[in-house]
Design a protein around this motif. Structure first.
Motif, PDB file in Angstrom:
ATOM      1  N   UNK A 248       0.814  -1.215   0.000  1.00  0.00           N
ATOM      2  CA  UNK A 248       0.000   0.000   0.000  1.00  0.00           C
ATOM      3  C   UNK A 248       0.847   1.265   0.000  1.00  0.00           C
ATOM      4  N   UNK A 249       2.158   1.127   0.135  1.00  0.00           N
ATOM      5  CA  UNK A 249       3.076   2.267   0.141  1.00  0.00           C
ATOM      6  C   UNK A 249       3.723   2.436  -1.226  1.00  0.00           C
ATOM      7  N   UNK A 250       4.207   3.641  -1.541  1.00  0.00           N
ATOM      8  CA  UNK A 250       4.892   3.843  -2.821  1.00  0.00           C
ATOM      9  C   UNK A 250       6.060   2.878  -2.982  1.00  0.00           C
ATOM     10  N   UNK A 251       6.360   2.503  -4.238  1.00  0.00           N
ATOM     11  CA  UNK A 251       7.378   1.495  -4.500  1.00  0.00           C
ATOM     12  C   UNK A 251       8.780   1.934  -4.090  1.00  0.00           C
ATOM     13  N   UNK A 252       9.029   3.259  -4.040  1.00  0.00           N
ATOM     14  CA  UNK A 252      10.375   3.736  -3.697  1.00  0.00           C
ATOM     15  C   UNK A 252      10.575   3.876  -2.196  1.00  0.00           C
ATOM     16  N   UNK A 253       9.676   3.322  -1.389  1.00  0.00           N
ATOM     17  CA  UNK A 253       9.788   3.370   0.066  1.00  0.00           C
ATOM     18  C   UNK A 253      10.218   1.999   0.576  1.00  0.00           C
ATOM     19  N   UNK A 254      11.285   1.956   1.367  1.00  0.00           N
ATOM     20  CA  UNK A 254      11.702   0.708   1.991  1.00  0.00           C
ATOM     21  C   UNK A 254      10.800   0.413   3.190  1.00  0.00           C
ATOM     22  N   UNK A 255      10.570  -0.869   3.447  1.00  0.00           N
ATOM     23  CA  UNK A 255       9.735  -1.289   4.567  1.00  0.00           C
ATOM     24  C   UNK A 255      10.449  -2.407   5.301  1.00  0.00           C
TER      25      UNK A 255
END
Length: 463
Positions: A248-255
């Motif tokens: 659900x987060x933008x693809x360029x965000x690490x999780x």
């Protein structure tokens, strides 16, 4: 939830617990922790969300009969200070929140005060703590009641907003992003964080179903590099749930997932670290590792520390120096530049993960020795004739044992960086008892709209 009373009850010590009752108070001076001090029938009451000199109606929040003091929140202002302004964030506005039957979120407890008055109040707190805990009656030249320095006004237009590159959130039982009320288990849902940078707010975490998560940490570096969202899962939460949140987060965000107790970090998507930049260097900071949260704080603090040490002749090519509680190496890298390959830098950090970051960040500096361990133990194991030490301890301060070890190592000077005026003043008192002087002091408003501040001090042996 205790209903608001329509009258002002007597606050008598034999009337049982008083949480939820209301009273009209005249607010006295500011105290450490973001409170004003009021008195009612011999009882001291620490009041949040007021301003010295105001007459207010308060709701008691901590008011046990046997307690030495009580705590309260302002719910109505009867005689306002000229420095009172409209709060910029509704969930943190005490009057509005209590009007809806719940306490305000923490983290913006000075948002109702004009910024200039916020800084003068912080200066009063710093002076009072140094006087009471360290016996410092006369501050070094340059620090007066108006000298808590603003930082970042070129970026925020003087609003004191949008400076946080790191933010911590809780999660409501229904899976919504929220924040805790002060000294309370109550979680208030939020749909913005005005103190945070656009990079954090643009993630729109409040639109995501966070069921199965207990806490969320976000790091969005001020240099614009890839953000990291850390999820603290509740017991039993499956990897599938974490992957759904990541999707659900933008693809360029690490999780990544993390355990707040152990600081163990596990990859969900992308990398488990962020890249920060300051003072001409790049720094890898893993997971929930420490980094200054104001986007302009690293530069401001590095500038203050190096100015003190350079001006006193303590930092130069060939010098022997140490960075204690070094974190990922913010000050270590700058010290290495200053002493050159003919000098030496001892970098000490207790947290294994953060110490590993420092090794990665400083691997190309042969004059730097990075050691993981307790500061007092490392100083005993590696005695040196130090020209200068940088001391940047956690909020609790260094403490008597560490100060004693620092004094015994006989450096020519110590630059002390602190985020808490009480522990800082206590430690300055220990240094003064050992014959050291507070030779220089600067204070920075790195946390606008909160009661927090940062100080940089120069300490030197007396005589």
């Amino acid at each position: 939830m205790i209903a608001r009373t329509s009258t002002t009850p007597a606050l008598t010590p034999d009337a049982g617990g008083h949480a939820g009752e209301e009273a009209v108070l005249d607010l006295g001076p500011i105290a450490h922790g973001g409170h004003t001090v009021a008195r009612h029938e011999g009882r001291v009451i620490f009041v949040r969300h007021g301003i010295p000199g105001e007459k207010v109606r308060v709701r008691l929040t901590d008011a046990e009969d046997k307690a030495k003091f009580w705590r309260a929140d302002v719910v109505e202002v009867l005689d306002a200070s000229p420095d009172r302004v409209e709060h910029f964030w509704r969930p943190a506005d005490a009057r509005r929140a209590w009007g809806h039957g719940h306490p305000p979120v923490g983290g913006a407890e000075f948002g109702h005060i004009a910024l200039a008055r916020q800084r003068s109040l912080k200066a009063e707190v710093l002076a009072e703590q140094l006087s009471r805990l360290a016996g410092v009656e006369h501050l070094p030249p340059g620090l007066d009641a108006n000298a808590v320095e603003s930082v970042g006004e070129a970026s925020d237009g003087g609003s004191g907003l949008g400076w946080r590159t790191r933010a911590s959130f809780s999660v409501t039982p229904g899976g919504k992003l929220g924040m805790h009320a002060h000294r309370s288990g109550h979680i208030v849902p939020v749909r913005e964080m005005p103190l945070a940078t656009d990079a954090i707010n643009n993630l729109r975490l409040w639109d995501i179903d966070l069921q199965g998560i207990e806490r969320v940490e976000v790091a969005a570096p001020g240099n614009g590099s890839r953000p990291l969202v850390l999820l603290a899962p509740a017991p039993g939460t499956k990897a599938k749930r974490l992957n759904a949140i990541a999707a659900a987060l933008p693809e360029d965000v690490s999780v990544a997932s993390f355990d707040p107790a152990t600081e163990d970090v596990r990859q969900v998507r992308g990398r488990m670290w962020v890249q920060e930049s300051a003072a001409g260097h790049d720094y890898r900071v893993t997971g929930a590792g420490f980094w200054q949260i104001h986007r302009d704080a690293p530069g401001a603090l590095v500038g203050a520390v190096t100015e003190f040490l350079h001006s006193g002749g303590f930092l130069h090519a060939g010098a022997v120096v140490a960075d204690l509680y070094a974190g990922a190496g913010l000050f270590t890298a700058v010290l290495a530049d200053a002493v050159g390959e003919t000098g030496s830098v001892l970098s000490v950090e207790g947290a294994p993960g953060t110490s590993w970051d420092a090794r990665k960040n400083l691997h190309a500096a042969p004059q730097v020795e990075i050691v993981q361990g307790r500061v007092e133990r490392i100083l005993r194991q590696k005695p040196r004739n130090f020209d200068a030490l940088i001391l940047d301890p956690p909020r609790a301060g260094a403490g008597k044992a560490v100060v004693g070890q620092l004094v015994a190592s006989q450096p020519r000077a110590i630059a002390y960086v602190s985020c808490d005026p009480a522990s800082f003043a206590r430690d300055v008192g220990y240094f003064r008892q050992s014959g050291w002087d507070l030779a220089g002091l600067r204070a920075f408003d790195l946390y606008p709209h909160t009661h927090h501040m940062e100080t940089v001090a120069l300490l030197t042996p007396g005589g």
